[in-house]
Design a protein around this motif. Sequence first.
Motif, PDB file in Angstrom:
ATOM      1  N   THR A 193      75.865  54.151  41.653  1.00  0.00           N
ATOM      2  CA  THR A 193      74.479  53.789  41.370  1.00  0.00           C
ATOM      3  C   THR A 193      74.455  52.649  40.356  1.00  0.00           C
ATOM      4  N   THR A 194      73.284  52.079  40.171  1.00  0.00           N
ATOM      5  CA  THR A 194      73.075  51.116  39.096  1.00  0.00           C
ATOM      6  C   THR A 194      73.292  51.825  37.755  1.00  0.00           C
ATOM      7  N   PRO A 195      73.467  51.081  36.659  1.00  0.00           N
ATOM      8  CA  PRO A 195      73.786  51.705  35.367  1.00  0.00           C
ATOM      9  C   PRO A 195      72.715  52.694  34.891  1.00  0.00           C
ATOM     10  N   LEU A 196      73.175  53.696  34.155  1.00  0.00           N
ATOM     11  CA  LEU A 196      72.278  54.749  33.691  1.00  0.00           C
ATOM     12  C   LEU A 196      71.356  54.283  32.563  1.00  0.00           C
ATOM     13  N   LEU A 197      71.899  53.509  31.625  1.00  0.00           N
ATOM     14  CA  LEU A 197      71.126  53.180  30.428  1.00  0.00           C
ATOM     15  C   LEU A 197      69.822  52.448  30.731  1.00  0.00           C
ATOM     16  N   PRO A 198      69.821  51.418  31.582  1.00  0.00           N
ATOM     17  CA  PRO A 198      68.535  50.760  31.871  1.00  0.00           C
ATOM     18  C   PRO A 198      67.497  51.708  32.470  1.00  0.00           C
ATOM     19  N   ALA A 199      67.959  52.682  33.277  1.00  0.00           N
ATOM     20  CA  ALA A 199      67.030  53.657  33.845  1.00  0.00           C
ATOM     21  C   ALA A 199      66.408  54.516  32.753  1.00  0.00           C
ATOM     22  N   VAL A 200      67.239  54.928  31.785  1.00  0.00           N
ATOM     23  CA  VAL A 200      66.743  55.747  30.678  1.00  0.00           C
ATOM     24  C   VAL A 200      65.770  54.947  29.818  1.00  0.00           C
ATOM     25  N   LEU A 201      66.107  53.690  29.536  1.00  0.00           N
ATOM     26  CA  LEU A 201      65.222  52.848  28.727  1.00  0.00           C
ATOM     27  C   LEU A 201      63.884  52.621  29.427  1.00  0.00           C
ATOM     28  N   ALA A 202      63.932  52.462  30.757  1.00  0.00           N
ATOM     29  CA  ALA A 202      62.687  52.290  31.519  1.00  0.00           C
ATOM     30  C   ALA A 202      61.835  53.553  31.448  1.00  0.00           C
ATOM     31  N   PHE A 203      62.479  54.724  31.505  1.00  0.00           N
ATOM     32  CA  PHE A 203      61.760  55.989  31.363  1.00  0.00           C
ATOM     33  C   PHE A 203      61.075  56.061  30.005  1.00  0.00           C
ATOM     34  N   GLU A 204      61.821  55.733  28.946  1.00  0.00           N
ATOM     35  CA  GLU A 204      61.248  55.784  27.604  1.00  0.00           C
ATOM     36  C   GLU A 204      60.021  54.877  27.500  1.00  0.00           C
ATOM     37  N   GLN A 205      60.107  53.705  28.099  1.00  0.00           N
ATOM     38  CA  GLN A 205      58.989  52.775  28.055  1.00  0.00           C
ATOM     39  C   GLN A 205      57.785  53.333  28.813  1.00  0.00           C
ATOM     40  N   ARG A 206      58.032  53.905  29.987  1.00  0.00           N
ATOM     41  CA  ARG A 206      56.938  54.484  30.785  1.00  0.00           C
ATOM     42  C   ARG A 206      56.252  55.616  30.047  1.00  0.00           C
ATOM     43  N   GLU A 207      57.041  56.407  29.322  1.00  0.00           N
ATOM     44  CA  GLU A 207      56.495  57.598  28.647  1.00  0.00           C
ATOM     45  C   GLU A 207      55.961  57.273  27.251  1.00  0.00           C
ATOM     46  N   GLY A 208      56.080  56.014  26.815  1.00  0.00           N
ATOM     47  CA  GLY A 208      55.616  55.640  25.490  1.00  0.00           C
ATOM     48  C   GLY A 208      56.504  56.163  24.368  1.00  0.00           C
ATOM     49  N   LEU A 209      57.767  56.396  24.666  1.00  0.00           N
ATOM     50  CA  LEU A 209      58.717  56.878  23.671  1.00  0.00           C
ATOM     51  C   LEU A 209      59.409  55.702  22.988  1.00  0.00           C
ATOM     52  N   PRO A 210      59.840  55.879  21.744  1.00  0.00           N
ATOM     53  CA  PRO A 210      60.595  54.804  21.099  1.00  0.00           C
ATOM     54  C   PRO A 210      61.938  54.595  21.791  1.00  0.00           C
ATOM     55  N   GLN A 211      62.418  53.366  21.809  1.00  0.00           N
ATOM     56  CA  GLN A 211      63.709  53.078  22.434  1.00  0.00           C
ATOM     57  C   GLN A 211      64.803  53.874  21.733  1.00  0.00           C
ATOM     58  N   GLY A 212      65.633  54.544  22.530  1.00  0.00           N
ATOM     59  CA  GLY A 212      66.717  55.354  21.975  1.00  0.00           C
ATOM     60  C   GLY A 212      66.352  56.811  21.768  1.00  0.00           C
ATOM     61  N   ALA A 213      65.118  57.189  22.116  1.00  0.00           N
ATOM     62  CA  ALA A 213      64.677  58.573  21.893  1.00  0.00           C
ATOM     63  C   ALA A 213      65.544  59.565  22.654  1.00  0.00           C
ATOM     64  N   CYS A 214      65.890  59.251  23.899  1.00  0.00           N
ATOM     65  CA  CYS A 214      66.698  60.170  24.709  1.00  0.00           C
ATOM     66  C   CYS A 214      68.099  60.323  24.128  1.00  0.00           C
ATOM     67  N   LEU A 215      68.686  59.212  23.733  1.00  0.00           N
ATOM     68  CA  LEU A 215      70.027  59.256  23.150  1.00  0.00           C
ATOM     69  C   LEU A 215      70.036  60.122  21.898  1.00  0.00           C
ATOM     70  N   THR A 216      69.032  59.932  21.048  1.00  0.00           N
ATOM     71  CA  THR A 216      68.963  60.687  19.797  1.00  0.00           C
ATOM     72  C   THR A 216      68.751  62.179  20.051  1.00  0.00           C
ATOM     73  N   ALA A 217      67.817  62.505  20.950  1.00  0.00           N
ATOM     74  CA  ALA A 217      67.436  63.903  21.168  1.00  0.00           C
ATOM     75  C   ALA A 217      68.466  64.675  21.986  1.00  0.00           C
ATOM     76  N   LEU A 218      69.163  63.998  22.901  1.00  0.00           N
ATOM     77  CA  LEU A 218      69.964  64.729  23.879  1.00  0.00           C
ATOM     78  C   LEU A 218      71.462  64.485  23.753  1.00  0.00           C
ATOM     79  N   TYR A 219      71.865  63.409  23.106  1.00  0.00           N
ATOM     80  CA  TYR A 219      73.296  63.100  23.044  1.00  0.00           C
ATOM     81  C   TYR A 219      73.823  62.975  21.620  1.00  0.00           C
ATOM     82  N   LYS A 220      72.915  62.994  20.631  1.00  0.00           N
ATOM     83  CA  LYS A 220      73.361  62.989  19.240  1.00  0.00           C
ATOM     84  C   LYS A 220      72.997  64.290  18.532  1.00  0.00           C
TER      85      LYS A 220
END
Length: 208
Positions: free
Chosen positions: A16-43
């Motif tokens: 598939t295409t890279p994962l990170l751009p998909a996650v960043l696009a999700f954050e933007q759609r949901e109005g979340l700060p950039q890096g929110a998923c990384l912080t909440a789920l992987y750190k």
Amino acid sequence: MSNRTGLILDFGGVLTTPLLPAVLAFEQREGLPQGACLTALYKDDEGVRITSDLERGAVSQTEWNDFAGKMLGVSPDNLMGRIFGALRPEPLLINAAAAARRAGIKVGILSNSVGLAPWDLYDGYELERLYDVVVISEQHLMRKPDPSLFEITLKLMDLPAEQCIFVDDTEAYVQAAEQLGLAGVHNQDPKQTVATLSELLGVDLIAS
């Protein structure tokens, strides 16, 4: 001529295409700060634990969605599907895998699962038809980089490690494969990965 007759590919971020751009696009759609998923789920320790449990099939995707939704402050409804909804097939590597098979190379998939329902990451990719071996981590109750999961894959491929190449977008998993004797390729750029595989296999996967 190469003596390598097996190619094992990760799925997400390789076929598939890279994962990170998909996650960043999700954050933007949901109005979340950039890096929110990384912080909440992987750190976050608990986020890391439940994601590992998901990959091993110890928790369901729905349970993960509920946890991640609370951590991110968003609706849990089909959350995994929303996070990775922008992923698309990576034609360079899909075509290279097909060319390798035509050249007599066994091609397998080794993927850490994100759960298979309600959203199926693998839907539409015809893995069982297009590849010789398909290993999804949750179906074996373990996850990469567990050496046993690589051993299971090699056994299903019916090939020794020394005859196989492993491709992943996560460097730590590539290193784990190399420790078992596989040749490792860290996929960072599909075009470069295909060129490297062509050289390692002794088959032109670009022109095929």
